[in-house]
Design an enzyme around this catalytic site. Structure first.
Site, PDB file in Angstrom:
ATOM      1  N   LYS A  54       2.004  -1.573   9.378  1.00  0.00           N
ATOM      2  CA  LYS A  54       2.908  -1.220   8.977  1.00  0.00           C
ATOM      3  C   LYS A  54       4.048  -1.746   9.447  1.00  0.00           C
ATOM      4  O   LYS A  54       4.071  -1.668  10.551  1.00  0.00           O
ATOM      5  CB  LYS A  54       2.912   0.533   9.916  1.00  0.00           C
ATOM      6  CG  LYS A  54       4.109   1.442   9.140  1.00  0.00           C
ATOM      7  CD  LYS A  54       4.069   2.834   9.727  1.00  0.00           C
ATOM      8  CE  LYS A  54       4.844   4.003   9.454  1.00  0.00           C
ATOM      9  NZ  LYS A  54       4.314   4.736   9.562  1.00  0.00           N
ATOM     10  N   GLU A 106      -5.235  -8.120  36.833  1.00  0.00           N
ATOM     11  CA  GLU A 106      -4.674  -7.496  35.084  1.00  0.00           C
ATOM     12  C   GLU A 106      -6.227  -6.225  35.261  1.00  0.00           C
ATOM     13  O   GLU A 106      -6.373  -5.616  33.895  1.00  0.00           O
ATOM     14  CB  GLU A 106      -5.602  -8.835  34.519  1.00  0.00           C
ATOM     15  CG  GLU A 106      -4.248  -9.745  34.738  1.00  0.00           C
ATOM     16  CD  GLU A 106      -4.795 -10.735  33.821  1.00  0.00           C
ATOM     17  OE1 GLU A 106      -3.582 -11.164  33.137  1.00  0.00           O
ATOM     18  OE2 GLU A 106      -5.676 -11.184  34.353  1.00  0.00           O
ATOM     19  N   LYS A 115       5.656   2.379   0.892  1.00  0.00           N
ATOM     20  CA  LYS A 115       6.588   2.562   1.221  1.00  0.00           C
ATOM     21  C   LYS A 115       7.105   3.761   1.928  1.00  0.00           C
ATOM     22  O   LYS A 115       7.368   4.986   1.088  1.00  0.00           O
ATOM     23  CB  LYS A 115       7.780   2.253   0.203  1.00  0.00           C
ATOM     24  CG  LYS A 115       8.690   1.713  -0.249  1.00  0.00           C
ATOM     25  CD  LYS A 115       9.751   1.126  -0.966  1.00  0.00           C
ATOM     26  CE  LYS A 115      10.620   0.972  -1.267  1.00  0.00           C
ATOM     27  NZ  LYS A 115      11.696   0.372  -2.214  1.00  0.00           N
ATOM     28  N   GLY A 116       8.234   3.528   2.842  1.00  0.00           N
ATOM     29  CA  GLY A 116       8.589   5.134   4.094  1.00  0.00           C
ATOM     30  C   GLY A 116       9.402   4.581   3.550  1.00  0.00           C
ATOM     31  O   GLY A 116      10.684   3.229   3.632  1.00  0.00           O
ATOM     32  N   ASP A 166       3.233  17.663  10.189  1.00  0.00           N
ATOM     33  CA  ASP A 166       3.164  17.697   9.270  1.00  0.00           C
ATOM     34  C   ASP A 166       2.465  17.057   8.100  1.00  0.00           C
ATOM     35  O   ASP A 166       2.314  16.164   7.298  1.00  0.00           O
ATOM     36  CB  ASP A 166       4.233  16.138   8.634  1.00  0.00           C
ATOM     37  CG  ASP A 166       5.125  16.089   7.469  1.00  0.00           C
ATOM     38  OD1 ASP A 166       5.992  17.149   6.878  1.00  0.00           O
ATOM     39  OD2 ASP A 166       5.865  14.571   7.422  1.00  0.00           O
ATOM     40  N   LEU A 194       0.439  -0.796  -0.382  1.00  0.00           N
ATOM     41  CA  LEU A 194      -0.048  -0.040  -0.028  1.00  0.00           C
ATOM     42  C   LEU A 194       0.884   1.604   0.023  1.00  0.00           C
ATOM     43  O   LEU A 194       0.468   2.727  -0.614  1.00  0.00           O
ATOM     44  CB  LEU A 194      -1.133   0.315   1.525  1.00  0.00           C
ATOM     45  CG  LEU A 194      -2.311  -1.087   1.222  1.00  0.00           C
ATOM     46  CD1 LEU A 194      -2.492  -0.834   2.515  1.00  0.00           C
ATOM     47  CD2 LEU A 194      -3.068  -0.800   0.253  1.00  0.00           C
ATOM     48  N   ASN A 250       7.737  -0.940   4.578  1.00  0.00           N
ATOM     49  CA  ASN A 250       6.660  -1.022   4.323  1.00  0.00           C
ATOM     50  C   ASN A 250       5.092  -0.406   4.950  1.00  0.00           C
ATOM     51  O   ASN A 250       5.026  -1.099   5.729  1.00  0.00           O
ATOM     52  CB  ASN A 250       6.023  -1.938   2.877  1.00  0.00           C
ATOM     53  CG  ASN A 250       7.968  -2.221   2.551  1.00  0.00           C
ATOM     54  OD1 ASN A 250       8.033  -1.193   2.017  1.00  0.00           O
ATOM     55  ND2 ASN A 250       8.466  -3.192   1.961  1.00  0.00           N
ATOM     56  N   ASN A 283     -18.831 -18.889  38.733  1.00  0.00           N
ATOM     57  CA  ASN A 283     -18.397 -20.292  39.874  1.00  0.00           C
ATOM     58  C   ASN A 283     -17.955 -19.697  41.239  1.00  0.00           C
ATOM     59  O   ASN A 283     -17.232 -20.062  41.705  1.00  0.00           O
ATOM     60  CB  ASN A 283     -17.099 -21.517  38.972  1.00  0.00           C
ATOM     61  CG  ASN A 283     -15.953 -20.970  38.823  1.00  0.00           C
ATOM     62  OD1 ASN A 283     -15.961 -19.511  39.441  1.00  0.00           O
ATOM     63  ND2 ASN A 283     -15.484 -21.261  37.796  1.00  0.00           N
ATOM     64  N   GLU A 328     -17.260 -17.333  31.619  1.00  0.00           N
ATOM     65  CA  GLU A 328     -17.915 -16.727  31.937  1.00  0.00           C
ATOM     66  C   GLU A 328     -17.684 -15.604  31.154  1.00  0.00           C
ATOM     67  O   GLU A 328     -19.070 -14.477  31.132  1.00  0.00           O
ATOM     68  CB  GLU A 328     -17.564 -16.570  33.756  1.00  0.00           C
ATOM     69  CG  GLU A 328     -17.195 -17.322  34.031  1.00  0.00           C
ATOM     70  CD  GLU A 328     -16.624 -17.330  35.509  1.00  0.00           C
ATOM     71  OE1 GLU A 328     -17.079 -18.200  36.692  1.00  0.00           O
ATOM     72  OE2 GLU A 328     -15.486 -16.799  35.058  1.00  0.00           O
TER      73      GLU A 328
END
Length: 562
Positions: free
Chosen positions: A147, A514, A126-127, A238, A124, A131, A543, A552
């Protein structure tokens, strides 16, 4: 009308607006001025909250090398928090740290990404670092852009880390979404929203110029995105047509601002010094080495100028020639091209291209400019009684959900393709009267036109519940989450993706630690009581083992919970 001197005639054709070098989904062009470090503090990725620090791990970009385990693919572990030491007397409502939606994963082998995604061989873009390719998620079937960055070619790791951090904070209809970050020994992979409609630059080349109304529709989206990121003290630095993509090829396709590699934090009354940008669009104060957020307004003014006439205000045979003219800041409205353009449009361009950046128009004031108001009325969307009632019912339904389900739906809304929310996206934009990309309760009230005081009080409470991240505003994803069609929650792949965001270490259960990893207290990062976290778990833990397993979780999401 315009303060700029009228002695700089157009040099003729649009010279080298873009040097086509196979790019440019990622927006890197040969004409981009070489980047350098900012004078602002360097931001790197921390384990839990991505706070600012200065140490650099040269071996790994997104994860500490200690996170590498024996398993082939391992998610980042959640922070180890001792629940017992938390203040048991606090009775606070937890909020969602939505930056956690963007998952970061270490891949143990270089081919592991292809087990998750089917990569298209066609590029798509290229930098300079690598790519951009189209990819299909093998579990969900969703198309994304990836990317692929060659780590050996990275000459500024801190800039890349800052780009990732900034993109994780973005939630706006016209800013490209970052979904996931992967890293192996050789490459870094940024999984992004896929845009298939091409660059705004290509549309300019094809059409030459746009009508004022078409220009308004484009600039409205650009200014809304800038108002959003400027309110978060983020500047793009930019902005150019090559960094603006169309989501699809339809006539009414929205645009997306991409390539946040030069983006930086810029607090109020703080100036930056680094010289970055692209010659045609760079603000003169950047070349002088002292500038602030309004450098983006200059770039926007250049884009608006080009859209209306087909050539740039500062043109030249080469980059040096262009930059000399930018430094002078002198431009004209050639009557051969501008005679049919309204005075209001020219006035707005002059305000955006005011040479004195301290006097340049603020992005939040542009929405009230005469030219904007004229076209805003043309494009006004009426929220009828039927839609108003439908939305209120959706808000009531969302309010009744348990905390984890609200957060999980928010994760799903963030991950889904924009096409799933066509109607609701337009509704969100209709509610957003000041064009800043977020909603206040007042804006929603005004559109829903609820006149009964008792209903007003109920609605106010309902709307407060939509604010899952506790910033006092209804963000784009929060609004979409409340409007989501719940039939999608029965899809196993969709639920598993949401579960993964909470299950940080990938062991198949969501623990208290978590859960704390994705929750915070408002914006103060205060701890929760033991009871609050346990109660959130208990809402789903059928449970009573103190954890939430996937079974669950899925029963909760699909509405099959007993």
């Amino acid at each position: 009308m315009c303060e700029h001197k009228a002695n700089n005639k157009n040099d003729g054709e649009f010279v080298n607006l873009k040097e086509k070098n196979e790019n440019n989904h990622c927006g890197n062009t040969k004409s981009t001025i070489a980047d350098c470090d900012d004078d602002y503090s360097i931001i790197t990725l921390c384990t839990k909250c991505l706070s600012t620090k200065t140490e650099v791990n040269k071996n790994k970009i997104i994860l500490d090398s200690k996170a590498l385990k024996d398993s082939r693919t391992k998610r980042r572990s959640s922070v180890n928090i001792n629940i017992d030491i938390l203040n048991n007397n606090l009775n606070l409502s937890p909020y969602f740290d939505r930056s956690q939606i963007v998952q970061e994963t270490i891949l143990m082998n270089n081919d592991d990404l292809e087990k998750l995604y089917e990569l298209d061989k066609y590029k798509l873009g290229k930098g300079s670092y690598g790519n951009v390719v189209k990819a299909i998620n093998k579990k969900t079937g969703q198309a994304k852009a990836i990317k692929i960055i060659d780590k050996k070619r990275i000459n500024n790791i801190e800039r890349l880390k800052r780009e990732i951090l900034i993109m994780k904070q973005m939630d706006h209809p016209n800013i490209i979404k970052l979904y996931e970050v992967y890293e192996d020994n050789e490459k870094l992979y940024l999984v992004l929203e896929l845009c298939t409609g091409g660059e705004l630059f290509d549309k300019i080349v094809k059409h030459g110029s746009f009508s004022e109304y078409e220009t308004y529709k484009i600039m409205k989206q650009i200014f809304s995105a800038l108002a959003y990121c400027h309110s978060k003290n983020i500047i793009h630095r930019d902005l150019k047509p090559e960094n603006i993509l169309y989501v699809d090829s339809s006539d009414d396709s929205p645009i997306q601002i991409i390539d946040w590699g030069f983006a930086s934090k810029c607090m109020n009354n703080h100036n930056l010094k680094s010289v970055v940008g692209t010659p045609y669009y760079i603000a003169p104060e950047i070349l002088k080495g002292k500038y602030d957020k309004k450098c983006d307004i200059w770039s926007s003014g250049v884009i608006m100028y080009i859209l209306l006439c087909g050539y740039p205000p500062f043109n030249g045979k080469n980059n040096d020639d262009i930059l000399k003219k930018v430094k002078k800041g002198e431009f004209v409205f050639d009557s051969n091209y501008w005679s049919k353009i309204s005075l209001d449009a020219k006035e707005l361009i002059c305000e955006c291209l005011n040479y004195n950046y301290k006097e340049r128009i603020d992005v939040h004031k542009i929405v009230n400019h005469k030219w904007f108001i004229k076209f805003k009325n043309y494009n006004h969307i009426t929220i009828n009684k039927h839609l108003s009632k439908e939305l209120i019912e959706k808000f009531k339904k969302f309010h009744k959900l348990c905390k984890i389900k609200k957060l999980a739906i928010t994760c799903i809304a963030y991950q889904l393709n924009k096409k799933k929310f066509g109607k609701m996206k337009k509704t969100f934009e209709a509610f957003d009267h000041n064009g800043d990309g977020v909603l206040t309760i007042s804006e929603i009230f005004q559109c829903l036109k609820v006149g009964d005081n008792e209903i007003d009080r109920d609605l106010y409470y309902l709307l407060k519940q939509l604010d899952t991240d506790g910033n006092g505003l209804i963000d784009y994803t929060e609004f979409l989450a409340a409007c989501l069609d719940h039939s999608i929650l029965e899809q196993d792949a969709v639920c598993r993706n949401a579960f993964k965001i909470f299950d940080a270490n990938g062991d198949g259960i969501i623990t208290k630690d978590e859960l704390l990893n994705v929750l915070s207290f408002s914006n103060d990062q205060m701890p929760f009581s033991k009871e609050i976290i346990e109660n959130v778990i208990k809402e789903v833990d059928a449970n009573n083992d103190g954890y939430i397993d996937y079974d669950e979780f899925y029963k909760m999401m699909s509405g099959r919970q007993s």
